[in-house]
Each structure stands twice: as structure tokens, then as C-alpha cells.
Write an enzyme that holds these catalytic residues in place. Structure first.
Site, PDB file in Angstrom:
ATOM      1  N   HIS A 118       0.843  -1.187   0.000  1.00 15.77           N
ATOM      2  CA  HIS A 118       0.000   0.000   0.000  1.00 15.77           C
ATOM      3  C   HIS A 118       0.879   1.237   0.000  1.00 15.77           C
ATOM      4  O   HIS A 118       2.094   1.163   0.153  1.00 15.77           O
ATOM      5  CB  HIS A 118      -0.982   0.000   1.180  1.00 15.77           C
ATOM      6  CG  HIS A 118      -0.356   0.130   2.528  1.00 15.77           C
ATOM      7  ND1 HIS A 118      -1.051   0.563   3.629  1.00 15.77           N
ATOM      8  CD2 HIS A 118       0.900  -0.103   2.980  1.00 15.77           C
ATOM      9  CE1 HIS A 118      -0.261   0.581   4.691  1.00 15.77           C
ATOM     10  NE2 HIS A 118       0.932   0.181   4.316  1.00 15.77           N
ATOM     11  N   CYS A 175       6.041   6.001   4.653  1.00 17.78           N
ATOM     12  CA  CYS A 175       4.889   5.202   4.201  1.00 17.78           C
ATOM     13  C   CYS A 175       4.108   5.848   3.056  1.00 17.78           C
ATOM     14  O   CYS A 175       3.136   5.279   2.572  1.00 17.78           O
ATOM     15  CB  CYS A 175       3.965   4.888   5.366  1.00 17.78           C
ATOM     16  SG  CYS A 175       4.739   3.789   6.575  1.00 17.78           S
ATOM     17  N   HIS A 181       4.942   0.208  -0.269  1.00 19.57           N
ATOM     18  CA  HIS A 181       5.675  -0.762   0.538  1.00 19.57           C
ATOM     19  C   HIS A 181       4.715  -1.868   0.946  1.00 19.57           C
ATOM     20  O   HIS A 181       3.497  -1.713   0.842  1.00 19.57           O
ATOM     21  CB  HIS A 181       6.283  -0.086   1.773  1.00 19.57           C
ATOM     22  CG  HIS A 181       5.257   0.489   2.695  1.00 19.57           C
ATOM     23  ND1 HIS A 181       4.544   1.637   2.396  1.00 19.57           N
ATOM     24  CD2 HIS A 181       4.807   0.062   3.893  1.00 19.57           C
ATOM     25  CE1 HIS A 181       3.708   1.904   3.383  1.00 19.57           C
ATOM     26  NE2 HIS A 181       3.837   0.946   4.306  1.00 19.57           N
ATOM     27  N   HIS A 229       3.517  -5.442   3.475  1.00 10.24           N
ATOM     28  CA  HIS A 229       3.456  -6.031   4.811  1.00 10.24           C
ATOM     29  C   HIS A 229       2.983  -7.480   4.715  1.00 10.24           C
ATOM     30  O   HIS A 229       2.262  -7.859   3.793  1.00 10.24           O
ATOM     31  CB  HIS A 229       2.466  -5.269   5.693  1.00 10.24           C
ATOM     32  CG  HIS A 229       2.833  -3.852   5.937  1.00 10.24           C
ATOM     33  ND1 HIS A 229       3.835  -3.470   6.797  1.00 10.24           N
ATOM     34  CD2 HIS A 229       2.331  -2.707   5.413  1.00 10.24           C
ATOM     35  CE1 HIS A 229       3.931  -2.148   6.803  1.00 10.24           C
ATOM     36  NE2 HIS A 229       3.019  -1.658   5.964  1.00 10.24           N
ATOM     37  N   HIS A 277      -1.823 -10.427  -1.837  1.00  8.47           N
ATOM     38  CA  HIS A 277      -0.937 -10.121  -2.966  1.00  8.47           C
ATOM     39  C   HIS A 277      -1.512  -9.022  -3.870  1.00  8.47           C
ATOM     40  O   HIS A 277      -1.473  -9.113  -5.087  1.00  8.47           O
ATOM     41  CB  HIS A 277      -0.594 -11.383  -3.764  1.00  8.47           C
ATOM     42  CG  HIS A 277       0.397 -12.244  -3.049  1.00  8.47           C
ATOM     43  ND1 HIS A 277       0.018 -13.108  -2.046  1.00  8.47           N
ATOM     44  CD2 HIS A 277       1.738 -12.340  -3.171  1.00  8.47           C
ATOM     45  CE1 HIS A 277       1.098 -13.719  -1.589  1.00  8.47           C
ATOM     46  NE2 HIS A 277       2.157 -13.270  -2.245  1.00  8.47           N
ATOM     47  N   GLU A 283       0.194  -5.301  11.291  1.00 11.63           N
ATOM     48  CA  GLU A 283       0.890  -4.857  10.097  1.00 11.63           C
ATOM     49  C   GLU A 283       2.364  -5.250  10.175  1.00 11.63           C
ATOM     50  O   GLU A 283       2.982  -5.597   9.177  1.00 11.63           O
ATOM     51  CB  GLU A 283       0.752  -3.336   9.986  1.00 11.63           C
ATOM     52  CG  GLU A 283       1.233  -2.753   8.698  1.00 11.63           C
ATOM     53  CD  GLU A 283       0.894  -1.280   8.591  1.00 11.63           C
ATOM     54  OE1 GLU A 283      -0.020  -0.953   7.813  1.00 11.63           O
ATOM     55  OE2 GLU A 283       1.531  -0.465   9.291  1.00 11.63           O
TER      56      GLU A 283
END
Length: 149
Positions: A16, A25, A29, A31, A75, A136
Site C-alpha cells: 500500500h 509510508c 511498501h 506487509h 498479494h 501490520e
């Protein structure tokens, strides 16, 4: 009869970007998310029922979470559909990438509210969503409790 809570843990990977954010952020990137789903209800009391003694079959809960959350978000790249990322999202979609265009900033706080609505709407009437926990990272998570909402 006593009310019982049961919890099932799910995992999914997603990327995201936080549009307008003033830190790292803001960049795309990813998670390895962990989602803990806790429901509450009475165990089935009918001894002739194949699910006797269960609040809900874990497999039935898994089907709901898989269809409502995992299949869409795993994904994927998640963007706020009202951000300029829409141009990048459209290019990714055109090249057969999995993109989620959310009506919100894709933080774990906003994602968990979305997930609560999706899961709650699919549970049998005698079962209630008690809480969600969305990790996260190993040290950062959000929580949603029905009692607070």
C-alpha cells in the site's frame, strides 16, 4: 448456556501507499498482515447436529474471511481511490496486477473497519463478530471491538 468466543488467525501479503503522508509510508511498501477474527455465540446444544458443541465450525469462518478479505487483498496493492495513485493503479490493472481501490486511506485503522463490516455481514444471525486484530508488523497493530462500535 455460556457464550463462548473463538478466534481464527489469517495471513495475507499486500502493498500500500499512504497518499499525503509526510513519512516513508507515502512510498509503496508491503506487509505480511495477520488478521485475528474473534466471534462470539453459544455452542450448538443439539446433540444430533454434526456441529454439536461448536460456536461455529472454523472451516465455515475460514470460508467467510477467505471470500470477503483474503481473496481480494492477498498479494494486492491497496490505494485510496480518491488519490493521484489512481493513475498508477490503472496502469497496474492494465498490466494484469491485482489492485484494490479503497474508499479510504489504506491504514490498518481504516482497513480493520472495512474488514469488520465485510465479515459481520456474512455471519449467521446467531453469531456476532466480537473483535478483530490486524497486525501490520510484529510491533504494530490495530484492534476493533464490537462493544466499542
Amino acid at each position: 448456556m455460556a457464550k463462548i468466543r473463538i478466534t481464527k488467525k489469517f495471513r495475507f501479503e499486500a502493498a500500500h501507499a499512504l497518499y499525503g503522508y509526510n513519512g516513508k509510508c507515502k512510498n509503496i511498501h508491503g506487509h505480511n498482515y495477520k488478521l485475528f477474527v474473534t466471534i462470539i455465540g453459544h455452542p450448538i446444544a443439539d446433540p444430533t447436529n454434526v456441529k454439536f458443541g461448536m460456536v461455529m465450525d472454523f472451516d465455515d469462518l475460514k470460508k467467510i474471511v477467505k471470500s470477503e478479505i483474503i481473496e481480494e487483498f492477498d498479494h494486492s496493492v491497496i490505494f485510496n481511490k480518491n488519490s493521484p495513485h489512481i493513475e498508477l493503479a490503472n496502469e497496474l490493472i492494465k498490466n494484469d496486477h491485482k489492485v484494490v481501490l479503497a474508499n479510504y486511506q489504506p491504514t490498518i485503522e481504516e482497513m480493520i473497519v472495512d474488514f469488520a463490516k465485510r465479515i459481520s455481514s456474512k455471519l449467521p444471525s446467531q453469531i456476532k463478530l466480537h473483535s478483530l486484530k490486524l497486525e501490520e508488523t510484529e510491533t504494530s497493530y490495530s484492534e476493533w471491538f464490537a462493544a466499542d462500535n
